[in-house]
Design a protein around this motif. Structure first.
Motif, mmCIF file in Angstrom:
data_model
loop_
_atom_site.group_PDB
_atom_site.id
_atom_site.type_symbol
_atom_site.label_atom_id
_atom_site.label_comp_id
_atom_site.label_asym_id
_atom_site.label_seq_id
_atom_site.Cartn_x
_atom_site.Cartn_y
_atom_site.Cartn_z
ATOM 1 N N TYR A 1 0.944 -1.200 -0.027
ATOM 2 C CA TYR A 1 -0.217 0.050 0.102
ATOM 3 C C TYR A 1 0.829 1.459 0.058
ATOM 4 C CZ TYR A 1 -3.585 -3.336 1.389
ATOM 5 O OH TYR A 1 -4.448 -4.372 1.449
ATOM 6 N N ARG A 2 0.916 2.033 -1.141
ATOM 7 C CA ARG A 2 1.663 3.213 -1.201
ATOM 8 C C ARG A 2 0.618 4.161 -1.639
ATOM 9 N NH1 ARG A 2 7.521 0.719 -3.830
ATOM 10 N NH2 ARG A 2 7.795 -0.758 -2.257
ATOM 11 N N ASP A 3 1.130 4.948 -2.505
ATOM 12 C CA ASP A 3 0.319 6.008 -2.760
ATOM 13 C C ASP A 3 -1.041 6.125 -3.666
ATOM 14 O OD1 ASP A 3 2.449 7.843 -1.724
ATOM 15 O OD2 ASP A 3 3.281 8.249 -3.396
ATOM 16 N N ALA A 4 -1.046 4.760 -4.580
ATOM 17 C CA ALA A 4 -1.925 4.340 -5.365
ATOM 18 C C ALA A 4 -3.092 3.616 -4.730
ATOM 19 C CB ALA A 4 -1.355 3.707 -6.279
ATOM 20 N N LEU A 5 -2.878 3.070 -3.582
ATOM 21 C CA LEU A 5 -3.889 2.217 -2.922
ATOM 22 C C LEU A 5 -3.619 2.232 -1.423
ATOM 23 C CD1 LEU A 5 -5.984 0.298 -3.743
ATOM 24 C CD2 LEU A 5 -4.484 -1.623 -3.364
ATOM 25 N N ASP A 6 -4.660 2.379 -1.023
ATOM 26 C CA ASP A 6 -4.691 1.643 0.916
ATOM 27 C C ASP A 6 -5.511 0.767 1.106
ATOM 28 O OD1 ASP A 6 -7.548 2.814 1.515
ATOM 29 O OD2 ASP A 6 -6.705 4.922 1.006
ATOM 30 N N PRO A 7 -5.390 0.126 2.363
ATOM 31 C CA PRO A 7 -6.337 -0.935 2.732
ATOM 32 C C PRO A 7 -7.599 -0.574 2.519
ATOM 33 C CG PRO A 7 -4.450 -0.680 4.219
ATOM 34 C CD PRO A 7 -4.451 0.603 3.461
ATOM 35 N N ASP A 8 -8.261 0.544 3.153
ATOM 36 C CA ASP A 8 -9.773 0.700 3.189
ATOM 37 C C ASP A 8 -10.076 0.804 1.586
ATOM 38 O OD1 ASP A 8 -9.990 0.840 5.790
ATOM 39 O OD2 ASP A 8 -9.759 3.105 5.674
ATOM 40 N N GLU A 9 -9.344 1.296 0.787
ATOM 41 C CA GLU A 9 -9.867 1.213 -0.747
ATOM 42 C C GLU A 9 -9.751 -0.164 -1.417
ATOM 43 O OE1 GLU A 9 -11.207 3.044 -4.615
ATOM 44 O OE2 GLU A 9 -11.149 3.572 -2.504
ATOM 45 N N ALA A 10 -8.641 -0.834 -0.903
ATOM 46 C CA ALA A 10 -8.694 -2.373 -1.402
ATOM 47 C C ALA A 10 -10.069 -2.953 -0.893
ATOM 48 C CB ALA A 10 -7.330 -3.147 -0.660
ATOM 49 N N ARG A 11 -10.557 -2.927 0.217
ATOM 50 C CA ARG A 11 -11.797 -3.396 0.803
ATOM 51 C C ARG A 11 -12.808 -3.049 -0.221
ATOM 52 N NH1 ARG A 11 -9.985 -2.977 6.342
ATOM 53 N NH2 ARG A 11 -9.993 -5.204 7.344
ATOM 54 N N ARG A 12 -12.906 -1.741 -0.415
ATOM 55 C CA ARG A 12 -13.989 -1.380 -1.273
ATOM 56 C C ARG A 12 -14.108 -1.790 -2.580
ATOM 57 N NH1 ARG A 12 -12.975 3.729 1.731
ATOM 58 N NH2 ARG A 12 -11.456 4.270 0.317
ATOM 59 N N LEU A 13 -12.907 -1.891 -3.265
ATOM 60 C CA LEU A 13 -12.705 -2.606 -4.534
ATOM 61 C C LEU A 13 -13.117 -3.769 -4.529
ATOM 62 C CD1 LEU A 13 -9.280 -0.849 -5.612
ATOM 63 C CD2 LEU A 13 -11.659 -0.414 -6.738
ATOM 64 N N ALA A 14 -12.477 -4.846 -3.612
ATOM 65 C CA ALA A 14 -13.000 -6.027 -3.607
ATOM 66 C C ALA A 14 -14.530 -6.228 -3.474
ATOM 67 C CB ALA A 14 -12.222 -6.896 -2.477
ATOM 68 N N ALA A 15 -15.309 -5.426 -2.608
ATOM 69 C CA ALA A 15 -16.648 -5.495 -2.497
ATOM 70 C C ALA A 15 -17.323 -5.185 -3.731
ATOM 71 C CB ALA A 15 -17.179 -4.705 -1.388
ATOM 72 N N ARG A 16 -16.783 -4.171 -4.495
ATOM 73 C CA ARG A 16 -17.596 -3.716 -5.633
ATOM 74 C C ARG A 16 -17.393 -4.490 -6.776
ATOM 75 N NH1 ARG A 16 -14.507 1.167 -8.081
ATOM 76 N NH2 ARG A 16 -14.857 1.973 -5.976
ATOM 77 N N HIS A 17 -16.353 -5.238 -6.992
ATOM 78 C CA HIS A 17 -16.164 -5.960 -8.067
ATOM 79 C C HIS A 17 -16.502 -7.468 -7.941
ATOM 80 C CE1 HIS A 17 -14.369 -2.686 -10.123
ATOM 81 N NE2 HIS A 17 -13.530 -2.552 -9.550
ATOM 82 N N LEU A 18 -16.423 -7.947 -6.551
ATOM 83 C CA LEU A 18 -16.519 -9.552 -6.384
ATOM 84 C C LEU A 18 -17.932 -9.982 -5.645
ATOM 85 C CD1 LEU A 18 -13.044 -10.060 -5.392
ATOM 86 C CD2 LEU A 18 -14.048 -10.819 -7.390
ATOM 87 N N SER A 19 -18.755 -9.019 -5.507
ATOM 88 C CA SER A 19 -19.907 -9.107 -4.575
ATOM 89 C C SER A 19 -21.036 -10.073 -5.347
ATOM 90 C CB SER A 19 -20.582 -7.894 -4.144
ATOM 91 O OG SER A 19 -20.946 -6.963 -5.262
ATOM 92 N N ALA A 20 -20.902 -9.820 -6.780
ATOM 93 C CA ALA A 20 -21.910 -10.886 -7.445
ATOM 94 C C ALA A 20 -21.325 -12.214 -7.796
ATOM 95 C CB ALA A 20 -22.077 -9.989 -8.926
ATOM 96 N N CYS A 21 -20.154 -12.697 -7.179
ATOM 97 C CA CYS A 21 -19.606 -13.875 -7.543
ATOM 98 C C CYS A 21 -19.659 -14.846 -6.310
ATOM 99 C CB CYS A 21 -17.910 -13.629 -7.505
ATOM 100 S SG CYS A 21 -17.776 -12.594 -9.037
ATOM 101 N N ASP A 22 -19.824 -16.099 -6.545
ATOM 102 C CA ASP A 22 -19.741 -16.985 -5.559
ATOM 103 C C ASP A 22 -18.546 -17.008 -4.575
ATOM 104 O OD1 ASP A 22 -22.140 -18.167 -6.591
ATOM 105 O OD2 ASP A 22 -20.969 -19.750 -7.855
#
Length: 474
Positions: free
Chosen positions: A11-32
């Motif tokens: 996690y450097r300038d382009a990503l932080d842990p909270d944003e990683a969580r949001r991205l995983a939820a946004r893109h993977l929530s419709a998957c098994d």
């Protein structure tokens, strides 16, 4: 993020842990199922040959893998740029999946058990000291015996930080050290040259390999093998009893049996063990274990590459097939539990079921007594390369150190011996199991589907009453 937190490499300038969580939820929530897998790795390798340093490499790599799973279908994309923008672009691959039809798979269980420390072995020892160790090993090996003609020493290490981020908010981090020392010696006598090899390593710091008693033992083992092979005669050929030595000979078990017990092959029905849980597949007394939760072993992991804690999986118990090695996808489709065996080579690869440390438990027999039962056969102490067909279990292994057994006694060393057979049959022909179980010394590399991962093997001495030996003498 603290300067001491290993996750600072992810996690450097382009990503932080909270944003990683949001991205995983946004893109993977419709998957098994699925995860965002982040990784940073630093690695180095030194090769000392013919009395001088030939190569010294240092590399770093970082990136992510984004995987979504629906039913039996996986969508996977990766990049070597850890940023929100790159993850958003990679998520376009997920549009190829059908929407999930059932509830999302539950997150892995958590544990606070660590199989190794988090310190970086590469940064704790100066470059000059690593080169000096290789030089010291080289000089000591050459001084051991006048027949030493060539010495090759290699030292390698890596340090990897991984984080698994799931759409349900689950996050798990693992920091993985790995070191290895290899010594190869070529001995020459009367115009004949033969090679011996020994290696050792594990998930710990370099300081263990720098101990004189450790690298001296590696020299002794490699030299003894080379000198033994100088006296070797042509190997016999034909079907005969074989005694396998303890430890590294477990690589035969790994290849001939272990891969056939991985979940994907069994779900697809392509393994010789498919659909056979509860059946006898080996001789009484044969118990095969895969255990990723052994401290500091090369094949061990605190968590696998899906976030599942590793543990002890009984595959075969007293000859009866008990289970398979499972990642999350194959476990879900087979109605089983993940076993902590979802592994990947790097962020650029999707996980699949793989072995960790696979070994057979010891028995009650005296290893020396096993040899006395063999009127005519061979004793295989160490193996080199091998090949196996997963569907049939058929294998071919070359012996790097082996001996004739004549009238119940170990005789002359032999050269050019190969063992030919199939794993399921070999397991049923085990007639003696030694009480000397040992694991290998930390050198295993397992290949599958184009991916390589570190692995461990082990076994006690074994008497097998019939394996085809390919040799050069009648």
């Amino acid at each position: 993020m603290s300067a001491l937190d290993p996750r600072r490499f992810l996690y450097r300038d382009a990503l932080d842990p909270d944003e990683a969580r949001r991205l995983a939820a946004r893109h993977l929530s419709a998957c098994d199922d699925g995860e965002l897998y982040l990784q940073y790795t630093a690695s180095e390798a030194f090769a000392f040959d013919d009395g001088r340093l030939k190569t010294a490499d240092y590399n770093t790599a970082s990136g992510f893998g984004l995987r979504g799973v629906t039913g039996e279908t996986t969508a996977f994309s990766h990049a070597n740029e850890i940023s929100a923008a790159a993850i958003d672009r990679a998520a376009a691959t997920l549009s190829l999946l059908d929407p999930a039809k059932g509830p999302a798979a539950a997150a892995p269980q958590r544990t606070n058990q660590a199989m190794y420390g988090a310190a970086d072995p590469l940064s704790l020892v100066p470059f000059a000291e690593k080169v000096a160790l290789c030089q010291q090993v080289d000089a000591a090996a050459r001084a051991r015996d006048p027949r030493v003609a060539q010495v090759s020493v290699s030292l390698a290490g890596s340090w990897s930080v991984v984080e698994i981020v799931r759409p349900d908010g689950f996050m798990a981090t693992d920091v993985r050290p790995l070191v290895r020392l290899n010594v190869q010696i070529v001995a020459e006598q009367n115009g004949r040259r033969e090679t011996g090899y020994h290696g050792l390593g594990g998930r710990y710091l370099y300081d263990r390999l720098f101990r004189p008693e450790e690298w001296s033992r590696a020299i002794d083992m490699a030299l003894a093998q080379a000198l033994t092979n100088l006296e070797s005669v042509a190997a016999p050929a034909g079907e005969m009893p074989v005694v396998l030595g303890p430890g590294w000979c477990g690589v035969l078990l790994h290849e001939a049996v272990g891969h056939g017990l991985e979940g994907d092959f069994n779900r697809k029905g392509s393994s010789a063990f498919s659909g056979r849980i509860g059946e006898r597949v080996a001789a009484p007394g044969v118990t095969v274990i895969d255990e990723g939760a052994i401290g500091e072993r090369r094949g061990s992991l605190t968590i696998d590459d899906e976030g599942t804690p590793t543990g002890r999986t009984v595959l075969i118990e007293d000859g009866i097939l008990k289970g398979y090695l499972q990642d999350r996808l194959n476990a879900r489709l087979m109605g089983m539990e993940p076993t902590g065996n979802g592994r990947r080579e790097s962020f650029a690869h999707a996980p699949m079921p793989r072995m960790t440390n696979t070994f057979m438990l010891g028995g009650q027999d005296d290893p020396d007594e096993l040899i006395t039962r063999v009127p005519n056969g061979i004793y295989a102490k160490s193996f080199g390369g091998g090949q196996v067909d997963i569907t049939s279990g058929k294998f071919v292994f070359s012996c790097t150190e082996a001996y004739r057994i004549e009238n119940g006694k170990v005789g002359a060393p032999i050269k050019g011996a190969t063992l030919i057979g199939d794993g399921p049959t070999v397991l049923t022909r085990v007639k003696g199991i030694g009480n000397d179980l040992s694991l290998d010394e930390g050198i295993g590399i397992c290949g599958k589907g184009g991916q390589s991962v570190p692995a461990g093997v082990g076994q006690p001495s074994l008497l097998i009453d019939g394996i085809t030996v390919g040799g050069t003498a009648a």
